[in-house]
Scaffold this motif. Structure first.
Motif, short mmCIF file in Angstrom:
data_model
loop_
_atom_site.label_atom_id
_atom_site.label_comp_id
_atom_site.label_asym_id
_atom_site.label_seq_id
_atom_site.Cartn_x
_atom_site.Cartn_y
_atom_site.Cartn_z
N MET A 93 0.81 -1.22 0.00
CA MET A 93 0.00 0.00 0.00
C MET A 93 0.85 1.27 0.00
SD MET A 93 -2.85 -1.18 2.81
CE MET A 93 -3.71 0.41 2.80
N CYS A 149 0.89 3.27 6.50
CA CYS A 149 0.09 2.11 6.07
C CYS A 149 0.14 0.99 7.10
CB CYS A 149 0.59 1.61 4.72
SG CYS A 149 0.30 2.76 3.36
N PRO A 176 -9.27 7.05 -1.99
CA PRO A 176 -9.07 5.65 -1.57
C PRO A 176 -9.26 4.67 -2.72
CG PRO A 176 -10.38 6.82 0.05
CD PRO A 176 -10.24 7.75 -1.12
N GLU A 177 -10.23 4.94 -3.56
CA GLU A 177 -10.52 4.03 -4.67
C GLU A 177 -9.36 4.00 -5.67
OE1 GLU A 177 -14.01 5.11 -2.53
OE2 GLU A 177 -12.56 6.41 -3.54
N ALA A 231 -6.39 2.13 -4.02
CA ALA A 231 -6.62 0.69 -3.84
C ALA A 231 -6.55 -0.07 -5.16
CB ALA A 231 -7.97 0.46 -3.18
N VAL A 265 -2.77 -1.43 -6.06
CA VAL A 265 -1.92 -2.15 -5.11
C VAL A 265 -1.49 -3.49 -5.68
CG1 VAL A 265 -1.85 -3.22 -2.83
CG2 VAL A 265 -2.95 -1.01 -3.12
N GLU A 312 -10.47 -5.36 -2.25
CA GLU A 312 -10.42 -3.94 -2.63
C GLU A 312 -11.28 -3.08 -1.73
OE1 GLU A 312 -10.77 -1.27 -6.70
OE2 GLU A 312 -10.32 -3.41 -6.80
N THR A 313 -12.39 -3.63 -1.26
CA THR A 313 -13.26 -2.88 -0.35
C THR A 313 -12.52 -2.57 0.96
OG1 THR A 313 -15.25 -3.90 -1.27
CG2 THR A 313 -15.44 -2.91 0.92
N THR A 314 -11.80 -3.58 1.48
CA THR A 314 -11.03 -3.38 2.71
C THR A 314 -9.91 -2.39 2.50
OG1 THR A 314 -11.52 -5.67 3.35
CG2 THR A 314 -9.74 -4.54 4.54
N LEU A 315 -9.22 -2.50 1.35
CA LEU A 315 -8.14 -1.56 1.05
C LEU A 315 -8.67 -0.12 0.99
CD1 LEU A 315 -6.13 -3.49 -1.71
CD2 LEU A 315 -5.46 -3.10 0.67
N CYS A 316 -9.82 0.05 0.38
CA CYS A 316 -10.42 1.40 0.31
C CYS A 316 -10.69 1.93 1.72
CB CYS A 316 -11.72 1.36 -0.49
SG CYS A 316 -11.49 1.27 -2.27
N TYR A 363 -7.31 2.84 3.31
CA TYR A 363 -6.79 4.08 2.73
C TYR A 363 -7.61 5.29 3.19
CZ TYR A 363 -3.31 2.31 -0.63
OH TYR A 363 -2.18 1.77 -1.21
#
Length: 356
Positions: free
Chosen positions: A236, A255, A319-320, A323, A326, A340-344, A347
């Motif tokens: 990230m 991160c 965030p989108e 993400a 990555v 991807e939802t968790t990464l968003c 972030y």
């Protein structure tokens, strides 16, 4: 087995290393600040004193491009260099590693002399270089020797000290919870975490003991990631470095704070791998904390104590967008799945904290 060379004046260990490997022509990969270092005189006098012709190469920048590697490899071949030495931070060492892969032979000695205590590149067998703006990883290039000289850290600026310290700490923590952790890497990781925290104050104050301790801690962390690899926090971090103009270690620390919280929360879920709880307990113990939640909180407190500058976050940094780019390979080293939802969400948390 990598040879560790002692820096005892006047670098007699380096003379012995070059003699042992029968080096007669040396490619010296170094940054523009080389002339400010104590080693500059050593390499300037090497031909007159030992008959070793030195060809310097400095045509590279941070986050080095493949074109620089090609230039260095061509220079290495044209001058018939039978030894390659890197003096500098992670970029200089990575460039030298890639030049060695392109123009060297298995018998060509590759020596790394780090001038920062953070990347651990001198202890890893992989290198990072960018080709057409895309990050490439090269493997199979562990330096045959390394000189750990705390004198070379004396001129480091304060921000770079803080960022490289964080990079080493993140390497230690991430390699411990990595799914590829081994018994050997776990030992290196725990030692690295302890030593980074033990020497942080003296290192930031530019004391001799702190510089020596942090250099050794970063080397241990490098050995750990060489075996276990980094995880989501590093995956990230590259997006923050690219879009917010902050140093790599700074981005990795921001991160890791978010990922640390996430892993502590997920470790209590039924589907969490048993190895995750054990890893978090080891990290907490290495940080001198009673349990993983306390360790996660202590890491955030450590970040606050460093008083890092607030990054500039432009309106296009969402965030989108972060993400979506990555590296999934690094994510796969993480002990839980981060979609991807968790990464968003992670972030979003990071951006909300650094924007205020």
């Amino acid at each position: 087995m990598q040879e560790i060379i002692t820096p005892s004046p006047p670098y007699a260990g380096l003379d012995a290393y070059f003699r042992r490997h029968q080096v007669t022509r040396l490619l010296l990969v170094c940054g523009s600040s080389m002339q400010q270092l104590p080693l500059y005189r050593y390499f300037s006098e090497l031909e007159n004193r030992c008959g070793i012709r030195v060809t310097p190469f400095s045509a590279f920048h941070p986050n080095p491009e493949w074109h620089s590697v090609q230039l260095g490899a061509a220079l290495c071949t044209a001058h018939g260099c039978n030894g390659i030495t890197a003096v500098g931070g992670g970029s200089a060492i990575d460039v030298a590693k890639c030049i060695w892969l392109e123009a060297g032979k298995p018998s060509t000695p590759l020596l790394a002399i780090p001038t920062t205590a953070g990347s651990g590149s001198e202890a890893t067998s992989f290198a990072v270089v960018y080709k057409d703006g895309v990050k490439q990883s090269r493997s199979g290039c562990l330096p045959s020797g390394v000189l750990l000289d705390p004198e070379l850290l004396r001129t480091l600026p304060e921000y770079q000290r803080k960022a490289t310290l964080l990079d080493a700490l993140c390497h230690g923590i991430e390699s411990r919870w990595s799914v590829h952790a081994t018994g050997e890497s776990r030992g290196y990781a725990v030692q690295a975490i302890r030593q980074v925290l033990e020497h942080a104050q003296a290192y930031l104050a530019n004391r001799d003991t702190g510089n020596a301790g942090m250099l050794h801690a970063a080397n241990l962390a490098g050995r750990a990631i060489n075996l276990a690899r980094t995880t989501a926090a590093h995956a990230m971090s590259y997006q923050l470095t690219a879009h917010c103009g902050i140093a790599h270690g700074h981005a990795a620390g921001l991160c890791l704070a978010a990922v640390f919280d996430e892993l502590v929360d997920r470790s209590h879920q039924p589907e969490a791998p048993p190895a995750l709880s054990a890893a978090l307990e080891d990290i907490a113990d290495a940080m001198g904390c009673p349990d993983p939640p306390s360790a996660s909180e202590a890491f955030r407190s450590f970040l606050a104590w460093l008083q890092l500058p607030v990054p500039a976050v432009g309106p296009d940094v969402t965030p989108e967008a972060l993400a979506a780019t990555v590296n999934p390979e690094r994510l796969a080293n993480t002990p839980v799945t981060l979609d991807e939802t968790t990464l968003c969400r992670l972030y979003r948390s990071i951006l909300s904290q650094i924007s205020h």
